[in-house]
Design an enzyme around this catalytic site. Structure first.
Site, PDB file in Angstrom:
ATOM      1  N   THR A 127       5.815  25.239  -2.816  1.00  0.00           N
ATOM      2  CA  THR A 127       6.319  26.699  -2.480  1.00  0.00           C
ATOM      3  C   THR A 127       7.746  26.989  -3.126  1.00  0.00           C
ATOM      4  O   THR A 127       8.375  26.006  -3.248  1.00  0.00           O
ATOM      5  CB  THR A 127       6.264  26.405  -0.798  1.00  0.00           C
ATOM      6  OG1 THR A 127       6.992  27.785  -0.422  1.00  0.00           O
ATOM      7  CG2 THR A 127       7.139  25.351  -0.410  1.00  0.00           C
ATOM      8  N   LYS A 158       8.632  19.892   2.119  1.00  0.00           N
ATOM      9  CA  LYS A 158       7.852  20.218   0.717  1.00  0.00           C
ATOM     10  C   LYS A 158       8.367  19.743  -0.290  1.00  0.00           C
ATOM     11  O   LYS A 158       7.992  19.363  -1.243  1.00  0.00           O
ATOM     12  CB  LYS A 158       7.444  21.809   0.797  1.00  0.00           C
ATOM     13  CG  LYS A 158       6.364  22.217   1.944  1.00  0.00           C
ATOM     14  CD  LYS A 158       5.145  21.700   1.794  1.00  0.00           C
ATOM     15  CE  LYS A 158       4.463  22.372   0.551  1.00  0.00           C
ATOM     16  NZ  LYS A 158       2.940  21.864   0.411  1.00  0.00           N
TER      17      LYS A 158
HETATM   18  P1  NAD Z   1      -2.341  26.671   6.811  1.00  0.00           P
HETATM   19  O1  NAD Z   1      -1.344  26.299   7.802  1.00  0.00           O
HETATM   20  O2  NAD Z   1      -3.339  27.890   7.072  1.00  0.00           O
HETATM   21  O3  NAD Z   1      -3.450  25.460   6.697  1.00  0.00           O
HETATM   22  C1  NAD Z   1      -3.096  24.163   6.550  1.00  0.00           C
HETATM   23  C2  NAD Z   1      -4.318  23.429   6.506  1.00  0.00           C
HETATM   24  O4  NAD Z   1      -3.696  21.944   6.446  1.00  0.00           O
HETATM   25  C3  NAD Z   1      -5.102  23.558   7.800  1.00  0.00           C
HETATM   26  O5  NAD Z   1      -6.419  23.716   7.773  1.00  0.00           O
HETATM   27  C4  NAD Z   1      -4.789  22.153   8.433  1.00  0.00           C
HETATM   28  O6  NAD Z   1      -5.894  21.691   9.547  1.00  0.00           O
HETATM   29  C5  NAD Z   1      -4.551  21.204   7.570  1.00  0.00           C
HETATM   30  N1  NAD Z   1      -3.887  19.914   7.915  1.00  0.00           N
HETATM   31  C6  NAD Z   1      -2.857  20.057   8.475  1.00  0.00           C
HETATM   32  N2  NAD Z   1      -2.349  18.839   8.694  1.00  0.00           N
HETATM   33  C7  NAD Z   1      -3.135  17.864   8.287  1.00  0.00           C
HETATM   34  C8  NAD Z   1      -3.193  16.612   8.194  1.00  0.00           C
HETATM   35  N3  NAD Z   1      -2.168  15.704   8.569  1.00  0.00           N
HETATM   36  N4  NAD Z   1      -4.424  15.989   7.374  1.00  0.00           N
HETATM   37  C9  NAD Z   1      -5.390  16.897   7.046  1.00  0.00           C
HETATM   38  N5  NAD Z   1      -5.189  18.242   7.033  1.00  0.00           N
HETATM   39  C10 NAD Z   1      -4.211  18.883   7.620  1.00  0.00           C
HETATM   40  O7  NAD Z   1      -1.567  26.834   5.415  1.00  0.00           O
HETATM   41  P2  NAD Z   1      -1.759  27.614   4.230  1.00  0.00           P
HETATM   42  O8  NAD Z   1      -0.874  28.930   4.361  1.00  0.00           O
HETATM   43  O9  NAD Z   1      -3.067  27.700   3.893  1.00  0.00           O
HETATM   44  O10 NAD Z   1      -0.917  26.862   3.041  1.00  0.00           O
HETATM   45  C11 NAD Z   1      -1.477  25.722   2.446  1.00  0.00           C
HETATM   46  C12 NAD Z   1      -0.662  25.083   1.337  1.00  0.00           C
HETATM   47  O11 NAD Z   1      -0.331  26.006   0.588  1.00  0.00           O
HETATM   48  C13 NAD Z   1       0.446  24.620   1.868  1.00  0.00           C
HETATM   49  O12 NAD Z   1       0.716  22.989   1.359  1.00  0.00           O
HETATM   50  C14 NAD Z   1       1.626  25.086   1.807  1.00  0.00           C
HETATM   51  O13 NAD Z   1       2.776  24.517   2.011  1.00  0.00           O
HETATM   52  C15 NAD Z   1       1.305  25.922   0.435  1.00  0.00           C
HETATM   53  N6  NAD Z   1       1.787  27.240   0.393  1.00  0.00           N
HETATM   54  C16 NAD Z   1       1.631  28.284   1.357  1.00  0.00           C
HETATM   55  C17 NAD Z   1       1.946  29.384   1.078  1.00  0.00           C
HETATM   56  C18 NAD Z   1       1.798  30.630   2.026  1.00  0.00           C
HETATM   57  O14 NAD Z   1       2.395  31.606   1.746  1.00  0.00           O
HETATM   58  N7  NAD Z   1       0.992  30.448   3.234  1.00  0.00           N
HETATM   59  C19 NAD Z   1       2.917  29.834  -0.262  1.00  0.00           C
HETATM   60  C20 NAD Z   1       3.107  28.828  -0.950  1.00  0.00           C
HETATM   61  C21 NAD Z   1       2.668  27.481  -0.819  1.00  0.00           C
HETATM   62  O1  DAU Z   2       7.248  31.669   0.624  1.00  0.00           O
HETATM   63  C1  DAU Z   2       6.283  30.659   0.721  1.00  0.00           C
HETATM   64  C2  DAU Z   2       6.288  30.416   2.181  1.00  0.00           C
HETATM   65  O2  DAU Z   2       5.640  31.675   2.685  1.00  0.00           O
HETATM   66  C3  DAU Z   2       5.031  29.476   2.273  1.00  0.00           C
HETATM   67  O3  DAU Z   2       5.688  28.192   1.912  1.00  0.00           O
HETATM   68  C4  DAU Z   2       5.092  29.087   3.692  1.00  0.00           C
HETATM   69  O4  DAU Z   2       4.013  28.183   4.057  1.00  0.00           O
HETATM   70  C5  DAU Z   2       4.816  30.600   4.464  1.00  0.00           C
HETATM   71  O5  DAU Z   2       4.428  30.515   5.798  1.00  0.00           O
HETATM   72  C6  DAU Z   2       5.748  31.564   4.039  1.00  0.00           C
HETATM   73  O6  DAU Z   2       6.966  31.391   4.762  1.00  0.00           O
HETATM   74  P1  DAU Z   2       7.864  32.646   5.270  1.00  0.00           P
HETATM   75  O7  DAU Z   2       8.603  31.938   6.423  1.00  0.00           O
HETATM   76  O8  DAU Z   2       8.314  33.635   4.131  1.00  0.00           O
HETATM   77  O9  DAU Z   2       6.530  33.380   6.104  1.00  0.00           O
HETATM   78  P2  DAU Z   2       6.213  34.157   7.500  1.00  0.00           P
HETATM   79  O10 DAU Z   2       5.033  35.039   7.505  1.00  0.00           O
HETATM   80  O11 DAU Z   2       6.762  33.293   8.616  1.00  0.00           O
HETATM   81  O12 DAU Z   2       7.478  35.160   7.450  1.00  0.00           O
HETATM   82  C7  DAU Z   2       7.532  36.207   6.323  1.00  0.00           C
HETATM   83  C8  DAU Z   2       8.875  36.874   6.501  1.00  0.00           C
HETATM   84  O13 DAU Z   2       8.826  37.995   7.579  1.00  0.00           O
HETATM   85  C9  DAU Z   2      10.153  36.198   6.712  1.00  0.00           C
HETATM   86  O14 DAU Z   2      11.224  36.888   6.072  1.00  0.00           O
HETATM   87  C10 DAU Z   2      10.351  36.042   8.093  1.00  0.00           C
HETATM   88  C11 DAU Z   2       9.973  37.601   8.656  1.00  0.00           C
HETATM   89  N1  DAU Z   2       9.157  37.506   9.957  1.00  0.00           N
HETATM   90  C12 DAU Z   2       8.217  36.574  10.316  1.00  0.00           C
HETATM   91  C13 DAU Z   2       7.552  36.772  11.428  1.00  0.00           C
HETATM   92  C14 DAU Z   2       6.431  35.581  11.927  1.00  0.00           C
HETATM   93  C15 DAU Z   2       9.289  38.697  11.000  1.00  0.00           C
HETATM   94  O15 DAU Z   2      10.265  39.468  10.318  1.00  0.00           O
HETATM   95  N2  DAU Z   2       8.902  38.607  11.878  1.00  0.00           N
HETATM   96  C16 DAU Z   2       7.908  37.664  12.261  1.00  0.00           C
HETATM   97  O16 DAU Z   2       7.283  37.886  13.446  1.00  0.00           O
END
Ligand code: NAD
Ligand code: DAU
Length: 339
Positions: A127, A158
């Site tokens: 990330t 991470k």
């Molecule tokens: P998510 O929370 O939606 O999904 C995570 C998944 O991992 C789930 O299916 C969960 O069951 C599984 N998991 C958690 N713990 C586990 C364990 N101990 N063993 C096996 N499986 C397990 O997350 P996401 O948003 O899909 O993110 C996926 C990956 O991408 C993560 O590594 C996150 O750090 C990375 N990432 C996310 C974002 C974002 O914006 N969501 C951005 C950049 C990177």
């Molecule tokens: O930048 C990549 C990351 O983006 C990933 O690595 C993480 O897994 C993913 O969850 C996300 O992290 P953020 O903290 O940026 O995402 P989140 O959706 O929680 O929040 C996005 C922005 O919105 C952040 O500035 C916090 C704000 N926020 C979030 C929530 C849940 C609010 O203002 N109100 C809210 O209720």
């Protein structure tokens, strides 16, 4: 004829992992996927509905359990792609232990297993948050040389995982590639993250909680574009390298919220400014030039087209939303925002 590639995907029942599984099966007709996921609160088998069964095998297992991993990981698997993680910053502020367990220990267990099974390439999905917060200037970006400065327990876990993957490459000559992406949005995102929360609350005419002054900047990308970048890194990336992934779409949270309210035809009065997240990173913005140049990757969706697709998906999948918003989500919502 296309080579029959084999993938071991962890976290493939989550938001991004399930999109990646679908993408691989759709784009690579001879590929096979083992999908290894513990089904935590964020894992959801509904996310895999309709996925072709013949080339996809789901295994429920914990990445911290070496025996479970080894017994499902075939020798000579081409790619281990590690999405499994605790991924929500706010949850890591409430309690960090699970983040250290899954994100740090789990990654090392997977690296050890990949080495034992002679996996071709290990892809660590990381990330932009490992690089901390940027100054509030339009010309400041994260690139691959930006120093690590993780600010939340999630980001620190991470960052540790990335260091372990890097060390496995350096020490054991493992073929490791890392991707670092910004904020994903799109279908099947767990409803406690900002964009799906915003969508669901606005549609139900409930207040949308905006942390602090709402001026924090995140760099948004459509989830399938991120997955295309991860696949390109697996297929074309250089061993030992990291690739920053972004769609040049950095926006203030308030702008994001207003775009969604406008598209839904809802009043901006639904925005409710609430107490800020402790240690809230101010600005993320990614320079994706290296991924574009070396992987030949480009995002396909604009912010407008991606957002329209996302809104349509949530409108057409009310049952998915209802199911995801029951159970663990309710308890979390009460704890985070009160009644
Ligand atoms: P998510 O929370 O939606 O999904 C995570 C998944 O991992 C789930 O299916 C969960 O069951 C599984 N998991 C958690 N713990 C586990 C364990 N101990 N063993 C096996 N499986 C397990 O997350 P996401 O948003 O899909 O993110 C996926 C990956 O991408 C993560 O590594 C996150 O750090 C990375 N990432 C996310 C974002 C974002 O914006 N969501 C951005 C950049 C990177
Ligand atoms: O930048 C990549 C990351 O983006 C990933 O690595 C993480 O897994 C993913 O969850 C996300 O992290 P953020 O903290 O940026 O995402 P989140 O959706 O929680 O929040 C996005 C922005 O919105 C952040 O500035 C916090 C704000 N926020 C979030 C929530 C849940 C609010 O203002 N109100 C809210 O209720």
């Amino acid at each position: 004829m296309e080579q029959a590639r084999t993938f071991f995907v962890t976290g493939g029942a989550g938001f991004i992992g399930s999109c990646f599984v679908r993408l691989v099966l759709a784009e690579m007709p001879a590929a096979r996927v083992v999908n290894f996921d513990a089904l935590t609160y964020a894992g959801n088998l509904d996310n895999l509905e309709g996925v072709e069964e013949a080339r996809h095998r789901f295994v429920r297992g914990d990445v911290c359990d070496p025996e479970a991993v080894l017994s499902s990981l075939d020798g000579g698997t081409d790619f281990l792609v590690n999405f499994a993680a605790e991924s929500h910053v706010d949850r890591s502020i409430h309690s960090a232990a699970e983040f250290v367990r899954t994100n740090v220990l789990g990654t090392q267990v997977l690296l050890d297993a990949a080495r034992a099974r002679e996996v071709g390439r290990f892809v660590q999905v990381s990330t932009d948050e490992v690089m901390g917060s940027l100054p509030e200037r339009d010309d400041a970006f994260f690139d691959e040389e930006s120093p690590f400065a993780p600010n939340s327990p999630y980001a620190a876990s991470k960052a540790a995982a990335e260091h372990l993957a890097r060390a496995a490459h350096h020490t054991h000559q493992m073929d490791v590639v890392t991707t670092r992406c910004g904020n994903n949005y799109g279908p099947r995102q767990f409803p406690e993250k900002f964009l799906p929360l915003l969508l669901a609350n606005a549609r139900g005419d409930e207040p949308v909680p905006v942390y602090g002054d709402g001026r924090n900047v995140r760099d948004w990308i459509y989830v399938e574009d991120h997955c295309r970048a991860v696949l390109a890194a697996a297929l074309k990336g250089k061993a030992g390298e990291a690739y920053n992934v972004g769609a040049r779409n950095a926006r203030q949270n308030i702008e994001v919220a207003e775009s969604v309210l406008d598209l839904l035809g809802k009043p901006r009065g639904l925005l409710k400014f609430v107490k800020d997240r402790p240690g809230h990173d101010r600005r993320y913005a990614i320079d994706p030039a290296k991924a574009e140049r070396e992987l030949g990757w480009r995002p396909r969706e604009s912010w407008e087209s991606g957002l329209r697709k996302t809104i349509r998906w949530y409108e057409e999948n009310g049952e998915w939303v209802e199911r995801a918003r029951s159970g663990a989500y309710r308890d979390y919502y009460r704890k985070q925002y009160g009644e």
